[in-house]
Design a protein around this motif. Structure first.
Motif, PDB file in Angstrom:
ATOM      1  N   TYR B 273       0.843  -1.202   0.000  1.00  0.00           N
ATOM      2  CA  TYR B 273       0.000   0.000   0.000  1.00  0.00           C
ATOM      3  C   TYR B 273       0.874   1.246   0.000  1.00  0.00           C
ATOM      4  O   TYR B 273       1.604   1.501   0.954  1.00  0.00           O
ATOM      5  CB  TYR B 273      -0.913   0.007   1.236  1.00  0.00           C
ATOM      6  CG  TYR B 273      -1.895   1.147   1.198  1.00  0.00           C
ATOM      7  CD1 TYR B 273      -3.127   0.988   0.583  1.00  0.00           C
ATOM      8  CD2 TYR B 273      -1.579   2.392   1.735  1.00  0.00           C
ATOM      9  CE1 TYR B 273      -4.019   2.053   0.511  1.00  0.00           C
ATOM     10  CE2 TYR B 273      -2.465   3.452   1.663  1.00  0.00           C
ATOM     11  CZ  TYR B 273      -3.680   3.275   1.049  1.00  0.00           C
ATOM     12  OH  TYR B 273      -4.557   4.323   0.971  1.00  0.00           O
ATOM     13  N   LYS B 274       0.785   2.015  -1.078  1.00  0.00           N
ATOM     14  CA  LYS B 274       1.557   3.263  -1.141  1.00  0.00           C
ATOM     15  C   LYS B 274       0.585   4.408  -0.927  1.00  0.00           C
ATOM     16  O   LYS B 274      -0.269   4.648  -1.776  1.00  0.00           O
ATOM     17  CB  LYS B 274       2.216   3.430  -2.516  1.00  0.00           C
ATOM     18  CG  LYS B 274       3.266   2.402  -2.819  1.00  0.00           C
ATOM     19  CD  LYS B 274       3.916   2.686  -4.171  1.00  0.00           C
ATOM     20  CE  LYS B 274       2.950   2.611  -5.324  1.00  0.00           C
ATOM     21  NZ  LYS B 274       2.788   1.345  -5.983  1.00  0.00           N
ATOM     22  N   PHE B 275       0.747   5.108   0.184  1.00  0.00           N
ATOM     23  CA  PHE B 275      -0.122   6.263   0.391  1.00  0.00           C
ATOM     24  C   PHE B 275       0.209   7.334  -0.645  1.00  0.00           C
ATOM     25  O   PHE B 275      -0.674   7.998  -1.180  1.00  0.00           O
ATOM     26  CB  PHE B 275       0.054   6.825   1.806  1.00  0.00           C
ATOM     27  CG  PHE B 275      -0.743   8.073   2.030  1.00  0.00           C
ATOM     28  CD1 PHE B 275      -2.115   8.007   2.219  1.00  0.00           C
ATOM     29  CD2 PHE B 275      -0.146   9.326   2.015  1.00  0.00           C
ATOM     30  CE1 PHE B 275      -2.867   9.156   2.395  1.00  0.00           C
ATOM     31  CE2 PHE B 275      -0.892  10.480   2.189  1.00  0.00           C
ATOM     32  CZ  PHE B 275      -2.258  10.388   2.383  1.00  0.00           C
ATOM     33  N   HIS B 276       1.503   7.497  -0.917  1.00  0.00           N
ATOM     34  CA  HIS B 276       1.939   8.524  -1.878  1.00  0.00           C
ATOM     35  C   HIS B 276       2.162   7.859  -3.237  1.00  0.00           C
ATOM     36  O   HIS B 276       3.199   7.219  -3.431  1.00  0.00           O
ATOM     37  CB  HIS B 276       3.260   9.166  -1.430  1.00  0.00           C
ATOM     38  CG  HIS B 276       3.180   9.824  -0.089  1.00  0.00           C
ATOM     39  ND1 HIS B 276       2.662  11.083   0.097  1.00  0.00           N
ATOM     40  CD2 HIS B 276       3.548   9.401   1.144  1.00  0.00           C
ATOM     41  CE1 HIS B 276       2.711  11.402   1.389  1.00  0.00           C
ATOM     42  NE2 HIS B 276       3.241  10.397   2.034  1.00  0.00           N
ATOM     43  N   PRO B 277       1.211   7.983  -4.178  1.00  0.00           N
ATOM     44  CA  PRO B 277       1.467   7.392  -5.504  1.00  0.00           C
ATOM     45  C   PRO B 277       2.618   8.161  -6.161  1.00  0.00           C
ATOM     46  O   PRO B 277       2.493   9.346  -6.468  1.00  0.00           O
ATOM     47  CB  PRO B 277       0.144   7.601  -6.253  1.00  0.00           C
ATOM     48  CG  PRO B 277      -0.855   7.963  -5.199  1.00  0.00           C
ATOM     49  CD  PRO B 277      -0.085   8.648  -4.113  1.00  0.00           C
ATOM     50  N   GLU B 278       3.739   7.473  -6.337  1.00  0.00           N
ATOM     51  CA  GLU B 278       4.966   8.196  -6.712  1.00  0.00           C
ATOM     52  C   GLU B 278       4.836   8.967  -8.011  1.00  0.00           C
ATOM     53  O   GLU B 278       5.338  10.088  -8.135  1.00  0.00           O
ATOM     54  CB  GLU B 278       6.150   7.227  -6.850  1.00  0.00           C
ATOM     55  CG  GLU B 278       6.532   6.513  -5.568  1.00  0.00           C
ATOM     56  CD  GLU B 278       6.206   5.047  -5.630  1.00  0.00           C
ATOM     57  OE1 GLU B 278       5.174   4.699  -6.262  1.00  0.00           O
ATOM     58  OE2 GLU B 278       6.955   4.243  -5.062  1.00  0.00           O
ATOM     59  N   SER B 279       4.166   8.359  -8.991  1.00  0.00           N
ATOM     60  CA  SER B 279       4.135   9.009 -10.307  1.00  0.00           C
ATOM     61  C   SER B 279       3.413  10.364 -10.273  1.00  0.00           C
ATOM     62  O   SER B 279       3.635  11.205 -11.139  1.00  0.00           O
ATOM     63  CB  SER B 279       3.500   8.080 -11.348  1.00  0.00           C
ATOM     64  OG  SER B 279       2.205   7.719 -10.949  1.00  0.00           O
ATOM     65  N   LEU B 280       2.570  10.578  -9.270  1.00  0.00           N
ATOM     66  CA  LEU B 280       1.897  11.881  -9.179  1.00  0.00           C
ATOM     67  C   LEU B 280       2.887  12.967  -8.772  1.00  0.00           C
ATOM     68  O   LEU B 280       2.726  14.137  -9.100  1.00  0.00           O
ATOM     69  CB  LEU B 280       0.788  11.851  -8.129  1.00  0.00           C
ATOM     70  CG  LEU B 280      -0.419  10.970  -8.374  1.00  0.00           C
ATOM     71  CD1 LEU B 280      -1.455  11.213  -7.293  1.00  0.00           C
ATOM     72  CD2 LEU B 280      -1.030  11.243  -9.732  1.00  0.00           C
ATOM     73  N   ASN B 281       3.881  12.569  -8.010  1.00  0.00           N
ATOM     74  CA  ASN B 281       4.888  13.535  -7.554  1.00  0.00           C
ATOM     75  C   ASN B 281       6.040  13.643  -8.533  1.00  0.00           C
ATOM     76  O   ASN B 281       6.803  14.602  -8.483  1.00  0.00           O
ATOM     77  CB  ASN B 281       5.422  13.118  -6.186  1.00  0.00           C
ATOM     78  CG  ASN B 281       4.374  13.302  -5.105  1.00  0.00           C
ATOM     79  OD1 ASN B 281       4.008  14.419  -4.787  1.00  0.00           O
ATOM     80  ND2 ASN B 281       3.845  12.220  -4.587  1.00  0.00           N
ATOM     81  N   TYR B 285       7.924   8.616 -13.528  1.00  0.00           N
ATOM     82  CA  TYR B 285       8.679   7.866 -12.531  1.00  0.00           C
ATOM     83  C   TYR B 285       8.721   6.396 -12.875  1.00  0.00           C
ATOM     84  O   TYR B 285       7.699   5.828 -13.217  1.00  0.00           O
ATOM     85  CB  TYR B 285       8.006   8.066 -11.173  1.00  0.00           C
ATOM     86  CG  TYR B 285       8.556   7.230 -10.059  1.00  0.00           C
ATOM     87  CD1 TYR B 285       9.687   7.642  -9.375  1.00  0.00           C
ATOM     88  CD2 TYR B 285       7.946   6.046  -9.690  1.00  0.00           C
ATOM     89  CE1 TYR B 285      10.194   6.875  -8.333  1.00  0.00           C
ATOM     90  CE2 TYR B 285       8.441   5.279  -8.656  1.00  0.00           C
ATOM     91  CZ  TYR B 285       9.565   5.697  -7.978  1.00  0.00           C
ATOM     92  OH  TYR B 285      10.065   4.940  -6.954  1.00  0.00           O
TER      93      TYR B 285
END
Ligand code: NAP
Lengths: 355, 285
Positions: B273-281, B285
């Protein structure tokens, strides 16, 4: 931070304007009054403009543009939305929007309606972290996907309102680097500024786009035949073709190769990130499918898939699939209706052994 | 505070406190005051590792708070471990020398203890990483690393014949344990840091039966169980709390040990479970 900066800038401009006016007033009262009147006029025009802009945003025309972007949760929203790890998502244009409906599975339809392969890739790049490791990415291949870069020569098909929906869902910093999107960056906020003719919709609005909710076939056999003809004529016009009996000439090969490169990059992108890409041709009624000569399908669809698919990922071709030939599953000759969409997605998930 | 040793020999605290207020609602001045009070409290309770980033837009504020704390003898610079990161906006400019100088100035210090690339930004990060090597050699930073790295990035570093990071910071908690990546970091002698170490205490974390059962068994709180699980496996948790009671609780974990079996029960909670979806940041990515 940025907002504070903007506020300060606006304040500075206002102070400057006031200062200049006061100085002018001291020098010549008449000119000072004229200047004040001008400012008052500008302010009124701005207020009226903003009000009209607000009204335009309430029209169906405006809402239709962004109707299929609601499913995307961007950087600003993910903290309030805890859904992650989609098992399956699909990209694609309208035929994909109307082909996939995920029930009893954590899936999401990433079609915004009209959506070229290049925008498919941008959406994938921006949202893919919502997918679970090993999740499936459906990449729809439509009859004209292979030569779609040709449409770049036809800016009328890709105006600002087309890019506006992508600019709305992608990150501002990111779209700065994509010229087409950058030009449409503020379209969703100021539609009136970008398209002054949108004022006309205040007088005569269009109907809301409710196609997604249709669950029956409203057309009779003859209408379906006519609808299929309309699709073909539309494409021939779009691609400046006389008929679909044309071979893949050097001219077309240029665009075709561009799509091959793009599709290959999309496939590698998925594989490098441990997703399972799947190429797929959604079904269509045989009213439409029979209009495509076999040589056309071979050259522009099947050979295109073969050439792009060097990674040998699954390719599922449902174009003429018997189970989905019943026109009652569509709402015209091309797009599945809600019932058809549910049935087709169920079949697909079974074929992919996901459900 | 206890310490671990990085591959270059420098000591790093076993726990860190995050300082980001970007996602918090409220008036800026009030948030700043809250952060200041929390930092002073943390320093007084022996928390000496602090994590920030250029993109958190609080480096200058931290600089002020830290200097005030040095002046008031609440802590000394050499006892504090400061981590900061260089963001994507700065990576696009490809001038790491300029960026470190800005961070040093803002944080009012002569050196940064750990300097991270915030993201392996496609097309930029390898070049910037190689620039960071020179800055590391200059002594302006004592260790360097990369946040949000994946296996493929380590592979890219190898292919480019670039040095491995001393530290990698990723989202890591009982619900995301990326076992193969952790194994790779161990093999490459890279120290792992866990951001969002408590998975933000989201409702499904707070209410998790296993964690609550273990909390009852050890007479601890859920966060203490999570913190202990991190530290016991040699991963440095970065928690964030501006609540003094929570800060004390989070660092008070050294007087108990989870059994191997209980450690495994927590590992079994993993659901990537990734709270921070990396590709959005970090698009692409
Ligand atoms: N490199 C990156 O890309 C990246 C990304 C995200 C975060 N980070 C770093 O990691 C730091 C921590 O991340 P995070 O904020 O997600 O940390 P976290 O500790 O997982 O979550 C913070 C939340 O947990 C609560 N909490 C903490 N301790 C608690 C306790 N003992 N009891 C009850 N609730 C507790 C806090 O509430 P209270 O305030 O009420 O205690 C807060 O709401 C950030 O500040 C930042 O420095 C780095």
């Amino acid at each position: 931070m940025r907002r504070i900066g903007k506020k300060k800038l606006v304040m500075a401009v206002l102070v400057l304007v006031l200062l200049i006016t006061t100085i002018v007033c001291f020098i010549d009262v008449v000119w000072g009054i004229i200047l004040f009147a001008l400012y008052a006029l500008c302010l009124c025009a701005l207020t009226v403009g903003l009000l009209l802009n607000k009204c335009v945003k309430k029209t169906n025309w405006y809402k239709n543009l962004f109707r299929h972007t609601e499913q995307f949760v961007s950087n600003a929203g993910y903290r309030d939305n805890l859904i992650r790890n989609y098992e399956i998502v699909n990209l694609g244009s309208n035929p994909a929007l109307f082909a996939f409906f995920y029930e009893n599975i954590n899936g999401q339809n990433w079609s915004t309606g009209s959506q070229g392969l290049d925008m498919d890739f941008e959406i994938l790049k921006y949202f893919h972290s919502y997918l679970k490791t090993g999740g499936t990415v459906l990449i729809p291949i439509m009859p004209f996907t292979s030569i779609s870069p040709y449409l770049k020569n036809k800016p009328a098909y890709w105006d600002k309102s087309y890019y506006a929906k992508f600019a709305k869902i992608l990150d501002l910093g990111y779209i700065d680097r994509i010229p087409e999107l950058n030009r449409s960056k503020y379209f969703s906020r100021f539609p009136l500024l970008y398209k002054p003719t949108s004022l006309l919709y205040l007088l005569h609005d269009i109907a809301p786009d409710t196609r997604y909710l249709i669950s029956e076939q409203p057309m009779m056999a003859m209408e379906l035949e006519q609808d299929a003809n309309r699709w073909i004529e539309g494409w021939l016009k779009e691609f400046d073709m006389k008929s679909l009996d044309i071979p893949l000439t050097e001219e077309w090969k240029k665009y075709y190769d561009e799509s091959v490169t793009l599709l290959r990059s999309m496939i590698s992108y998925c594989l490098e990130r441990n997703y399972q890409p799947v190429l797929i041709c959604p079904p269509m009624t045989d009213y439409l499918s029979k209009k495509f000569p076999q040589q056309y399908r071979q050259a522009y669809v099947l050979d295109f898939v073969r050439e792009s698919n060097t990674a040998n990922i699954p390719f599922l071709d449902y174009t003429n699939y018997a189970e989905f030939q019943d026109p009652a599953l569509y709402f015209n000759s091309f797009f599945l209706n809600l019932r058809g969409r549910k049935l087709f997605t169920r079949r697909l998930l079974k074929d992919l052994k996901i459900q | 505070m206890e310490y671990l040793q990085l591959s270059n020999g420098i000591s790093i605290p076993t726990q860190m406190m995050g300082t980001s207020i970007c996602d918090m609602k409220g008036k800026k001045a009030e948030l700043f005051a809250l952060l200041e009070r929390a930092l002073i409290y943390a320093a007084q309770t022996d928390t000496v590792g602090f994590d920030t980033a250029r993109d958190y837009a609080n480096e200058p504020l931290l600089g002020k708070i830290f200097s005030k704390m040095y002046r008031n003898k609440i802590m000394r610079r050499e006892n504090v471990f400061i981590t900061t990161k260089v963001g994507n906006g700065q990576q696009y400019l490809r001038n790491m020398k300029h960026e470190i100088d800005l961070s040093l100035k803002a944080l009012k210090t002569d050196y940064i203890d750990l300097w991270l690339l915030h993201w392996p930004l496609p097309d930029y990060w390898l070049d910037n990483w190689s620039q960071m090597q020179d800055i590391y050699k200059s002594g302006k930073v004592r260790a360097i690393g990369i946040a949000n790295c994946r296996e493929r990035h380590i592979e890219m570093l190898k292919q480019a014949h670039l040095p491995m990071p001393h530290v990698i910071q990723i989202e890591y908690h009982p619900f995301r344990t990326v076992p193969s990546f952790v194994a790779l970091c161990r093999k490459e002698k890279i120290q792992l840091e866990a951001y969002s170490a408590n998975c933000l205490m989201l409702p499904f974390v707070k209410g998790n039966p296993t964690l609550n059962e273990l909390a009852a068994k050890y007479h601890k709180t859920v966060t203490q169980i999570i913190m202990c699980w991190h530290v016991q496996q040699g991963v440095i948790p970065i928690f964030r709390s501006f609540n003094p009671a929570h800060i004390s609780e989070n660092v008070d974990i050294h007087k108990f040990t989870l059994t191997d079996e209980d450690m495994q029960r927590i590992f079994a909670l993993d659901r990537d479970y990734k709270f921070h979806p990396e590709s959005l940041n970090c698009p692409g990515y």
